[in-house]
Design an enzyme around this catalytic site. Structure first.
Site, PDB file in Angstrom:
ATOM      1  N   SER A 162       0.837  -1.194   0.000  1.00  0.00           N
ATOM      2  CA  SER A 162       0.000   0.000   0.000  1.00  0.00           C
ATOM      3  C   SER A 162       0.877   1.251   0.000  1.00  0.00           C
ATOM      4  CB  SER A 162      -0.886   0.022   1.249  1.00  0.00           C
ATOM      5  OG  SER A 162      -0.060   0.070   2.394  1.00  0.00           O
ATOM      6  N   TYR A 200      -7.960   1.989   5.570  1.00  0.00           N
ATOM      7  CA  TYR A 200      -7.313   1.514   6.799  1.00  0.00           C
ATOM      8  C   TYR A 200      -6.101   2.332   7.211  1.00  0.00           C
ATOM      9  CZ  TYR A 200      -3.033  -0.597   4.995  1.00  0.00           C
ATOM     10  OH  TYR A 200      -1.796  -0.793   4.458  1.00  0.00           O
ATOM     11  N   TYR A 255      -6.920 -10.504   0.113  1.00  0.00           N
ATOM     12  CA  TYR A 255      -6.085 -10.977  -1.007  1.00  0.00           C
ATOM     13  C   TYR A 255      -6.852 -11.946  -1.912  1.00  0.00           C
ATOM     14  CZ  TYR A 255      -1.641  -9.497   1.240  1.00  0.00           C
ATOM     15  OH  TYR A 255      -0.599  -8.794   1.790  1.00  0.00           O
ATOM     16  N   ASP A 289       6.027 -10.132   9.420  1.00  0.00           N
ATOM     17  CA  ASP A 289       5.299 -10.886  10.442  1.00  0.00           C
ATOM     18  C   ASP A 289       4.420  -9.981  11.312  1.00  0.00           C
ATOM     19  OD1 ASP A 289       7.180  -9.585  11.907  1.00  0.00           O
ATOM     20  OD2 ASP A 289       8.193 -11.369  12.675  1.00  0.00           O
ATOM     21  N   ASP A 290       4.336  -8.693  10.952  1.00  0.00           N
ATOM     22  CA  ASP A 290       3.540  -7.753  11.748  1.00  0.00           C
ATOM     23  C   ASP A 290       2.044  -8.008  11.635  1.00  0.00           C
ATOM     24  OD1 ASP A 290       4.069  -6.973   9.061  1.00  0.00           O
ATOM     25  OD2 ASP A 290       3.096  -5.056   9.449  1.00  0.00           O
ATOM     26  N   ASP A 345     -26.859  28.077  19.166  1.00  0.00           N
ATOM     27  CA  ASP A 345     -26.413  27.936  17.775  1.00  0.00           C
ATOM     28  C   ASP A 345     -27.119  28.989  16.917  1.00  0.00           C
ATOM     29  OD1 ASP A 345     -25.490  26.950  15.364  1.00  0.00           O
ATOM     30  OD2 ASP A 345     -26.858  25.235  15.337  1.00  0.00           O
TER      31      ASP A 345
HETATM   32  C1  SPV Z   1     -24.783  21.587  12.714  1.00  0.00           C
HETATM   33  O1  SPV Z   1     -24.269  20.519  13.033  1.00  0.00           O
HETATM   34  O2  SPV Z   1     -24.491  22.628  13.260  1.00  0.00           O
HETATM   35  C2  SPV Z   1     -25.747  21.652  11.624  1.00  0.00           C
HETATM   36  C3  SPV Z   1     -26.488  20.438  11.275  1.00  0.00           C
HETATM   37  O3  SPV Z   1     -25.913  22.667  11.054  1.00  0.00           O
HETATM   38  S1  SPV Z   1     -27.964  20.496  12.115  1.00  0.00           S
HETATM   39  O4  SPV Z   1     -27.676  20.651  13.526  1.00  0.00           O
HETATM   40  O5  SPV Z   1     -28.690  19.281  11.824  1.00  0.00           O
HETATM   41  O6  SPV Z   1     -28.693  21.666  11.637  1.00  0.00           O
HETATM   42 MG    MG Z   2     -25.050  24.320  11.975  1.00  0.00          MG
END
Ligand code: SPV
Ligand code: MG
Length: 672
Positions: A249, A283, A315, A331-332, A444
């Site tokens: 990888s 991963y 695989y 061998d890890d 908010d």
């Molecule tokens: C947030 O996470 O602040 C968002 C998504 O705006 S929600 O809370 O669903 O509005």
């Molecule tokens: Mg938001």
């Protein structure tokens, strides 16, 4: 360490094959003689000094060796009485060149496979090759063995003996003793002692310190006659056609990789499976080089026969397709999340008789340093910013989880779950306005100002590498939004999502319970256009979030807005809903996808949380954001702990729900 090759013999049992040159020049394949193969293996093991005893056709032999152009220096020593003595006397003739060094000793008619020679060269003690699986030969060498040590060597021993081949590693002290004894034999005045085997001298001084290196069924055989030649040539052809498989990888080849590739290539034709970008991302970390470049890198490494894609961590497909004789790995993977992958490999190999070869994993500090540097590169703004788009186009559908601090950023960065022979982790982080505000104990409502929001981003960026999707609320005034775009872009944020609301924004999950005003389509289109005009790179994405379903304005309004916003330049569309039933989300996705098959669709399944990522992917959703789960789980746990302490007047009772102290101090890595 030197190598001694004994080539003084006549090889008369080979008939016409040795009528013009010594036996060691007999061809064992289209491209090799016994000798050229021996010398190449010696050179590949890093041995530069070879002493070669000669006899008949010595000029032919010297000229041939010079023509081979193999990087070893050869000292030729002719046994002048090669036809009247045995190789004990040839060694005696060469003794001045052989003292005081570890020695690899081999007869010139011996053919052995690469791994046998590797084992001999790397042996920590003096050793002789024996085979526990070969029948005891009537006339050839056998070694009497006790406790894995050689007690005697000769053709006359049958009890407690194994077939033995004259391929040795003899450490300096042991060799000096053997050489002294060879000299004693040759100087005894008894002519018979020049005609016996050098092993007769060895048997006199052997001190139970020669390890019997059991090669079992691996090729290690002398060629004495044309029948031997046919058998050995066939076996060699089969060995050289063996297929070896390794999967990589990595995007940075270092000496550890080269060393394991070299070892693997000695087992046969090495097929390298290069892991797809998607499998690597699942991963590990985002590959610094995309699949095509990683493939080209391996195609140009000496020893690699063929490079193929390995689409998954499992695989299975490639093993069933190529049926390699060997799979090689460090061998890890015997423990940890790779163990189920290893288990699957061993059971598939067992089904057709393949073999797993594991080499010791090198935990070298300098390789760790390289990986740390790669991770550091991934956190640089340009690299991080561009990765969201790349990951979406690579995986089709990606996931993001909320982070609102360095610590939650580390959880988003490092949480990994082993599942179905693979691993799962989040692709990106969501800097939620709800969680960022909540962490500060504020509502908010765009109260936490941009400077503070940027500070949160910075805290997270300092300790993580994953791409960031920023919740830009309404984006504010268009005149302000353009500055926000520039700042986010400069910081290395990949996407800002702005919602089509105006005035005092409240969280969408309140829905119509609170007064919220949707922006007009033209106004919001203007904001998107201004943002797109302000951005400097092609990687940064502006996503338009549609609140029509939240505000119960209907599907048609949502769709009209989606097409208008995409038309104004939005790089993605987020459709939100606060219903548990995902029907309206699915309807929107279906109707949007009917007309627009490319613009990424983003969802935040906080309410419609029974829908799986696989189902979203099937329907054409590209980004699934888990917007608040870390805050919502962390907060009650903290509240509970505070309560317990108050109730019990001490902290003992709440210890059961606490992370152990030794874990919390190790939670934060010292360097990122
Ligand atoms: C947030 O996470 O602040 C968002 C998504 O705006 S929600 O809370 O669903 O509005
Ligand atoms: Mg938001």
């Amino acid at each position: 360490m030197k190598a001694l090759i004994l080539n003084s013999g006549l090889g008369s049992r080979m008939g016409v094959l040795t009528s013009e040159h010594p036996k060691c020049m007999t061809e064992i394949s289209l491209k090799e003689t016994i000798l050229s193969r021996q010398l190449k293996l010696i050179a590949a093991a890093g041995i530069r000094e070879v002493v070669m005893t000669t006899g008949a056709f010595d000029n032919v032999l010297v000229n041939y060796c010079n023509s081979l152009d193999i990087p070893v220096h050869i000292t030729f020593v002719k046994n002048p009485v090669y036809d009247k003595t045995n190789y004990i006397y040839s060694i005696y003739c060469a003794r001045e060149y052989l003292k005081d060094d570890d020695l690899i000793l081999m007869h010139g008619d011996l053919v052995f496979e690469n791994t046998v020679f590797d084992d001999v060269v790397s042996s920590g003690m003096s050793c002789m090759t024996v085979s526990s699986t070969h029948e005891l030969p009537e006339k050839d060498f056998k070694a009497v063995i006790a406790d894995d040590k050689v007690q005697k060597v000769g053709i006359e021993f049958f009890n407690d003996a194994m077939a033995a081949q004259p391929l040795y590693k003899i450490l300096k002290d042991d060799w000096n003793k053997w050489l002294d004894q060879i000299a004693a034999f040759c100087e005894s005045g008894d002519e018979a002692q020049k005609k016996c085997y050098a092993e007769n001298a060895l048997n006199e001084i052997i001190d139970k310190n020669i390890f019997a290196l059991d090669v079992q069924n691996r090729l290690c055989a002398e060629i004495d006659n044309p029948e031997d030649l046919a058998v050995v040539s066939n076996k060699l052809a089969e060995i050289e056609n063996r297929k070896v498989y390794m999967c990589f990888s990595t995007d940075m080849i270092h000496s550890g990789h080269i060393s394991i590739i070299k070892k693997a290539a000695r087992l046969g034709k090495l097929i390298v499976g290069v892991l797809s970008d998607e499998a690597v991302v699942s991963y590990k970390r985002f590959p610094l080089l995309p699949f095509a470049e990683r493939k080209a890198m391996f195609e140009n490494i000496a020893g690699v026969y063929k490079v193929v894609a390995q689409e998954t961590l499992s695989y299975k497909d490639n093993l069933l397709n190529y049926k390699p004789d060997y799979v090689v790995h460090g061998d890890d993977w015997q423990t940890g999340f790779q163990k189920p992958i290893r288990d699957e490999v061993t059971s598939i190999l067992a089904s057709y008789g393949g073999q797993l070869v594991e080499f010791r994993y090198s935990n070298d500090e300098k390789y760790k340093e390289l990986e740390n540097r790669a991770r550091a590169d991934l956190s640089m703004p340009d690299v991080r910013r561009a990765r969201l788009k790349k990951t979406i186009s690579m995986k089709g559908t990606i996931t993001a989880i909320e982070a609102h601090s360095g610590l939650t950023g580390l959880i988003a960065e490092n949480t990994i779950v082993e599942q179905d022979s693979g691993a799962r982790q989040f692709d990106a982080m969501w800097i939620s306005s709800l969680c960022d505000s909540t962490a500060k104990g504020k509502p908010d409502i765009e109260l936490v100002d941009m400077t503070s929001r940027f500070r949160t981003i910075d805290d997270i960026m300092e300790v993580t590498t994953k791409p960031i999707i920023f919740d830009g609320d309404t984006g504010g005034l268009t005149e302000h939004f353009v500055y926000t775009v520039r700042t986010l872009e400069r910081m290395g944020v990949s996407m800002v999502i702005i919602e089509d609301k105006t005035g005092l924004k409240k969280n969408s999950l309140f829905g119509t319970e609170v007064q919220q005003t949707q922006a007009s389509i033209p106004d919001f289109c203007e904001k998107i256009k201004a943002g797109k005009k302000a951005q400097k790179t092609k990687d940064f994405m502006i996503c338009a979030r549609i609140e029509s379903l939240i505000l119960e304005q209907g599907m048609d309004d949502a769709l009209e807005r989606a097409f208008a916003f995409a038309g104004a330049g939005a790089d993605a569309i987020m459709i939100h809903s606060r219903k548990k039933d995902p029907a309206e989300i699915f309807e929107f996705v279906e109707k949007f996808r009917a007309k627009d098959s490319t613009t990424p669709i983003v969802v935040v399944p906080t309410s419609f949380n029974m829908v799986t990522e696989e189902e979203f992917k099937e329907r054409g959703v590209n980004v699934v954001i888990y917007a608040n789960q870390l805050t919502r789980t962390g907060f009650p746990a903290m509240q509970n702990a505070a309560r317990m302490i108050l109730e019990h007047h001490r902290a003992k009772e709440c210890d059961d729900i606490c992370m152990p102290f030794k874990d919390i101090i190790r939670l934060i890595p010292e360097d990122v």
